[in-house]
Design an enzyme around this catalytic site. Structure first.
Site, PDB file in Angstrom:
ATOM      1  N   LYS A  59       0.861  -1.190   0.000  1.00  0.00           N
ATOM      2  CA  LYS A  59       0.000   0.000   0.000  1.00  0.00           C
ATOM      3  C   LYS A  59       0.895   1.236   0.000  1.00  0.00           C
ATOM      4  CE  LYS A  59       0.835   1.362   4.413  1.00  0.00           C
ATOM      5  NZ  LYS A  59       1.680   2.558   4.643  1.00  0.00           N
ATOM      6  N   PRO A  68       9.981  -4.774  -0.332  1.00  0.00           N
ATOM      7  CA  PRO A  68      11.079  -4.445   0.588  1.00  0.00           C
ATOM      8  C   PRO A  68      10.592  -4.217   2.008  1.00  0.00           C
ATOM      9  CG  PRO A  68      10.668  -2.648  -0.966  1.00  0.00           C
ATOM     10  CD  PRO A  68       9.875  -3.815  -1.439  1.00  0.00           C
ATOM     11  N   ALA A 104      10.024  -0.276   4.516  1.00  0.00           N
ATOM     12  CA  ALA A 104       9.988   0.578   3.333  1.00  0.00           C
ATOM     13  C   ALA A 104       8.758   1.467   3.255  1.00  0.00           C
ATOM     14  CB  ALA A 104      10.077  -0.295   2.084  1.00  0.00           C
ATOM     15  N   GLY A 105       7.890   1.411   4.274  1.00  0.00           N
ATOM     16  CA  GLY A 105       6.688   2.240   4.259  1.00  0.00           C
ATOM     17  C   GLY A 105       5.584   1.713   3.363  1.00  0.00           C
ATOM     18  N   LEU A 106       5.665   0.440   2.978  1.00  0.00           N
ATOM     19  CA  LEU A 106       4.697  -0.141   2.056  1.00  0.00           C
ATOM     20  C   LEU A 106       3.757  -1.145   2.720  1.00  0.00           C
ATOM     21  CD1 LEU A 106       7.047  -0.713  -1.021  1.00  0.00           C
ATOM     22  CD2 LEU A 106       5.405   1.146  -0.673  1.00  0.00           C
ATOM     23  N   GLY A 107       3.964  -1.426   3.989  1.00  0.00           N
ATOM     24  CA  GLY A 107       3.067  -2.322   4.715  1.00  0.00           C
ATOM     25  C   GLY A 107       3.141  -3.769   4.288  1.00  0.00           C
ATOM     26  N   GLY A 108       4.269  -4.195   3.718  1.00  0.00           N
ATOM     27  CA  GLY A 108       4.362  -5.563   3.219  1.00  0.00           C
ATOM     28  C   GLY A 108       4.173  -6.617   4.286  1.00  0.00           C
ATOM     29  N   SER A 162       2.619  -6.307   7.125  1.00  0.00           N
ATOM     30  CA  SER A 162       1.221  -6.244   7.567  1.00  0.00           C
ATOM     31  C   SER A 162       0.312  -6.962   6.586  1.00  0.00           C
ATOM     32  CB  SER A 162       0.786  -4.786   7.714  1.00  0.00           C
ATOM     33  OG  SER A 162       1.529  -4.131   8.717  1.00  0.00           O
ATOM     34  N   ALA A 163       0.581  -6.787   5.296  1.00  0.00           N
ATOM     35  CA  ALA A 163      -0.215  -7.478   4.277  1.00  0.00           C
ATOM     36  C   ALA A 163      -0.064  -8.986   4.414  1.00  0.00           C
ATOM     37  CB  ALA A 163       0.218  -7.021   2.890  1.00  0.00           C
ATOM     38  N   ASP A 195      -1.471  -1.168  10.756  1.00  0.00           N
ATOM     39  CA  ASP A 195      -2.092  -1.106   9.436  1.00  0.00           C
ATOM     40  C   ASP A 195      -2.490  -2.480   8.893  1.00  0.00           C
ATOM     41  OD1 ASP A 195       0.478  -1.954   9.023  1.00  0.00           O
ATOM     42  OD2 ASP A 195       0.998  -0.433   7.538  1.00  0.00           O
TER      43      ASP A 195
END
Length: 270
Positions: free
Chosen positions: A8, A90, A93-97, A99-100, A132
């Site tokens: 995200k 990554p 990285a601020g992408l919530g990987g 959490s996903a 998140d």
């Protein structure tokens, strides 16, 4: 069962106040993008978690996929499974990987074992895993507030645009990012700004973490400037960093523009 947990981005991110429990309240819009990991869960003789791709630091037992399984197992007596995660989003990285991955584990277990959990119930399992995580249960654009786990519907449709995500392989820890933050109310409300044409966002929509993170890692500011120079309608750091994204009117090929060690994903927004 195989699924593809996606990343995200944050459209705006404001830290509005420090909470009594030590966390912070934020305001943002979470928007899904299709940079994905690969998650496979199959029945097994005993519980196991394994991973390939990007190396995941720390004890595998603390991975959010494993934590999600054990959390649900307490209530539903799940049979043992083997969870395998191939990591391409990554980390830090601020992408919530991460959490996903945890949220998609909940959704796969619900489907695989016919638990019959509805969306609010799955979100309730996701919230203890991380601020998140619950977003990825519905996995659609939302206005978020509180710790980032409270949601309201928002009408934001970027499906006609393309996105380029650039990660310089700098790991920004959450505590590190918050260290320079002074909570305050945003000058412009997120919902009001996102209702404007995207060309106006550059002047009204920002990420509170950028100032301190970019001061420590100037490469992040350089990426943002480069994306604007390449014609991005809007560019920003996502989350607490270090990925920067640019939204473009037409498909953009940035091959050769950034150093070869940078991780880049580009594609159409949903």
């Amino acid at each position: 069962m195989v699924t593809f947990p996606n990343a995200k981005i944050n459209l705006g991110l404001y830290v509005t106040e420090k909470r009594p429990d030590g966390f912070h309240n934020i305001e943002s819009c979470f928007y899904p993008v299709q940079w994905t990991d690969i998650l496979e869960i199959i029945p097994a003789q005993g519980f196991a978690f394994s991973s390939t791709g990007i190396a995941i630091p720390g004890d595998p037992a603390t991975n959010l996929c494993a934590k999600a399984y054990h959390l649900m197992q307490k209530d539903h007596s799940l049979p043992p499974v083997h969870i395998h995660l191939h990591k391409t989003i990554p980390i830090g990285a601020g992408l919530g990987g991460g959490s996903a991955d945890g949220a998609f584990t909940i959704k796969v277990l619900n489907s695989l074992f016919n638990l019959g959990l509805q969306t609010p119930e799955m979100e309730a399992y996701a919230r203890p895993l991380g601020s998140d995580c619950a977003f990825f249960i519905r996995n659609e654009p939302v206005y978020c507030f509180g710790k980032g786990d409270q949601f309201e519907d928002i009408q934001v449709d970027l499906s006609q645009y393309f996105i380029v995500l650039v990660n310089p392989q700098v790991h920004v820890g959450t505590a590190e990012a918050y260290a320079g933050i002074i909570p305050k109310q945003p000058e412009y409300a997120v919902k009001e700004t996102l209702a404007l044409p995207i060309q106006n966002w550059k002047y009204r929509l920002s990420n509170d973490f950028e100032t301190t993170v970019c001061a420590k890692y100037p490469v992040i500011r350089d990426i943002k400037n480069t994306l604007y120079a390449q014609g991005a309608l809007y560019a920003s750091m996502s989350g607490s960093g270090s990925t920067v994204y640019g939204i473009f009117e037409k498909e953009k090929d940035v091959t050769g523009i950034f150093p070869p060690n940078f991780m880049i994903w580009q594609g159409k927004l949903g």
